[in-house]
Design a protein around this motif. Sequence first.
Motif, PDB file in Angstrom:
ATOM      1  N   LEU A  42       0.817  -1.227   0.108  1.00  0.00           N
ATOM      2  CA  LEU A  42      -0.014  -0.091  -0.022  1.00  0.00           C
ATOM      3  C   LEU A  42       0.887   1.312  -0.192  1.00  0.00           C
ATOM      4  N   ILE A  43       1.983   1.356   0.692  1.00  0.00           N
ATOM      5  CA  ILE A  43       2.846   2.295   0.733  1.00  0.00           C
ATOM      6  C   ILE A  43       3.691   2.594  -0.633  1.00  0.00           C
ATOM      7  N   ALA A  44       3.942   1.302  -1.173  1.00  0.00           N
ATOM      8  CA  ALA A  44       4.533   1.589  -2.598  1.00  0.00           C
ATOM      9  C   ALA A  44       3.706   1.962  -3.691  1.00  0.00           C
ATOM     10  N   VAL A  45       2.396   1.445  -3.774  1.00  0.00           N
ATOM     11  CA  VAL A  45       1.398   2.059  -4.705  1.00  0.00           C
ATOM     12  C   VAL A  45       0.948   3.470  -4.365  1.00  0.00           C
ATOM     13  N   SER A  46       1.055   3.902  -3.001  1.00  0.00           N
ATOM     14  CA  SER A  46       0.744   5.313  -2.658  1.00  0.00           C
ATOM     15  C   SER A  46       1.822   6.122  -3.534  1.00  0.00           C
ATOM     16  N   CYS A  47       2.944   5.605  -3.455  1.00  0.00           N
ATOM     17  CA  CYS A  47       3.925   6.604  -3.917  1.00  0.00           C
ATOM     18  C   CYS A  47       3.822   6.367  -5.808  1.00  0.00           C
ATOM     19  N   GLN A  48       3.657   5.112  -6.218  1.00  0.00           N
ATOM     20  CA  GLN A  48       3.508   5.043  -7.642  1.00  0.00           C
ATOM     21  C   GLN A  48       2.092   5.624  -8.307  1.00  0.00           C
ATOM     22  N   LEU A  49       1.197   5.646  -7.597  1.00  0.00           N
ATOM     23  CA  LEU A  49      -0.347   5.898  -8.272  1.00  0.00           C
ATOM     24  C   LEU A  49      -0.417   7.714  -8.003  1.00  0.00           C
ATOM     25  N   GLY A  50       0.118   8.104  -6.970  1.00  0.00           N
ATOM     26  CA  GLY A  50       0.410   9.634  -7.117  1.00  0.00           C
ATOM     27  C   GLY A  50       1.208  10.078  -8.214  1.00  0.00           C
ATOM     28  N   ALA A  51       2.134   9.416  -8.367  1.00  0.00           N
ATOM     29  CA  ALA A  51       3.035   9.750  -9.751  1.00  0.00           C
ATOM     30  C   ALA A  51       2.308   9.443 -11.140  1.00  0.00           C
ATOM     31  N   ILE A  52       1.662   8.426 -11.250  1.00  0.00           N
ATOM     32  CA  ILE A  52       0.936   7.906 -12.437  1.00  0.00           C
ATOM     33  C   ILE A  52      -0.215   9.090 -12.552  1.00  0.00           C
ATOM     34  N   ALA A  53      -0.786   9.418 -11.678  1.00  0.00           N
ATOM     35  CA  ALA A  53      -1.973  10.432 -11.601  1.00  0.00           C
ATOM     36  C   ALA A  53      -1.405  11.867 -12.049  1.00  0.00           C
ATOM     37  N   ALA A  54      -0.327  11.897 -12.062  1.00  0.00           N
ATOM     38  CA  ALA A  54       0.671  13.011 -12.306  1.00  0.00           C
ATOM     39  C   ALA A  54       1.379  13.050 -13.801  1.00  0.00           C
ATOM     40  N   ASP A  55       1.009  11.668 -14.336  1.00  0.00           N
ATOM     41  CA  ASP A  55       1.556  11.667 -15.686  1.00  0.00           C
ATOM     42  C   ASP A  55       2.977  11.657 -15.786  1.00  0.00           C
ATOM     43  N   VAL A  56       3.684  11.040 -14.906  1.00  0.00           N
ATOM     44  CA  VAL A  56       5.229  11.087 -14.680  1.00  0.00           C
ATOM     45  C   VAL A  56       5.628   9.995 -15.727  1.00  0.00           C
ATOM     46  N   PRO A  57       6.824   9.743 -16.199  1.00  0.00           N
ATOM     47  CA  PRO A  57       7.328   8.725 -16.956  1.00  0.00           C
ATOM     48  C   PRO A  57       7.189   7.470 -16.514  1.00  0.00           C
ATOM     49  N   GLU A  58       7.346   6.344 -17.165  1.00  0.00           N
ATOM     50  CA  GLU A  58       7.149   4.878 -16.361  1.00  0.00           C
ATOM     51  C   GLU A  58       8.327   4.599 -15.561  1.00  0.00           C
ATOM     52  N   LYS A  59       9.556   4.900 -16.062  1.00  0.00           N
ATOM     53  CA  LYS A  59      10.636   4.473 -15.258  1.00  0.00           C
ATOM     54  C   LYS A  59      10.500   5.301 -13.650  1.00  0.00           C
ATOM     55  N   VAL A  60       9.994   6.512 -13.903  1.00  0.00           N
ATOM     56  CA  VAL A  60      10.070   7.313 -12.448  1.00  0.00           C
ATOM     57  C   VAL A  60       9.073   6.771 -11.477  1.00  0.00           C
ATOM     58  N   HIS A  61       7.979   6.394 -12.196  1.00  0.00           N
ATOM     59  CA  HIS A  61       6.739   5.779 -11.295  1.00  0.00           C
ATOM     60  C   HIS A  61       7.274   4.342 -10.648  1.00  0.00           C
ATOM     61  N   LYS A  62       7.891   3.630 -11.582  1.00  0.00           N
ATOM     62  CA  LYS A  62       8.396   2.293 -11.136  1.00  0.00           C
ATOM     63  C   LYS A  62       9.264   2.540 -10.129  1.00  0.00           C
TER      64      LYS A  62
END
Length: 320
Positions: A174-194
């Motif tokens: 849940l902590i991992a996807v919190s970081c990732q999904l916040g980034a995806i919602a902000a349209d960051v590049p795939e490498k960054v959100h991973k």
Amino acid sequence: MKLSMMYSYLNTDLALIEKELETTIQGDHPVLKQAGLHLLQSGGKRLRPVFVLLGGKFGNYDIHVIKNVAVALELIHTASLVHDDVIDDADLRRGRPTIKAKWDNKIAMYAGDYILGSSLEIITKLRDPLLHQILSNTIVEVCLGEIEQIQDKYRFDQNLRTYLRRIKRKTALLIAVSCQLGAIAADVPEKVHKNLFLFGYYVGMAFQITDDILDFTGTEEQLGKPAGSDLLQGNITLPVLYAMEKPELKEKIIQISENTDPEEMKSIITSIKESDAIKRAEMLSNCYLAKAYKVLEDIPPNRARNTLHNVAKYIGKRKY
């Protein structure tokens, strides 16, 4: 520095999320409403919304979009706490009566389900299919973690791999996807959100290991529950696994049940604290934090990255 001071520049957005959380659980049924508000108002660090917002700071940050991710993930976490308290037969959380203690198990289970359903309703406001796929997979894993926790109660022959898999599902994901999904919602590049996912995963593992250490080293006032509660409830954590490597200590630990005498429990807790189990658990937590710091080096530098580093450092040093 206090944890909240590290991200005080997010306070306006966090206040908006807090308001959204309360609005979301204002159900038609008064008992569900009261139960949901009771848990939300009992406090909590709101770490998952913080990680969502920080993840969003690496892209096109729009609080009116990102808030939906933050609210949904915090509600999923909240629902899991309600269910945990039923599973563990816990009367206290953060020093206050649990929903199941204040009402009963049935109300608690339905309140947890209602909160979970509310989170799914919120997330439908976002259209990105990747976000939905990641979130649905995460909910499945969290549920598997809850089932494993039930199955593993008082199972003293479990190994380190079983423990790590359980805390991955129960906390780290849940902590991992919190970081990732916040980034995806902000349209960051795939490498960054991973990479943000990996950072959150490593921090989440360290966070739960530290929690499991504090269950022995913290005071009842700090923990909001008696020290050693996890072990008394049959949850076999990392310090316990390490402590059981000593045959004489293992003999005492495997006799523990929910009916164990409080004085005997205190003696066992003291023995665990006096062994090398706490130090070894701290070492593993620090290994995960070192991995988190390393991943951050591959993420673009900005204020949010500095904050992520500071939050991770705080998690490794916290005393309660």
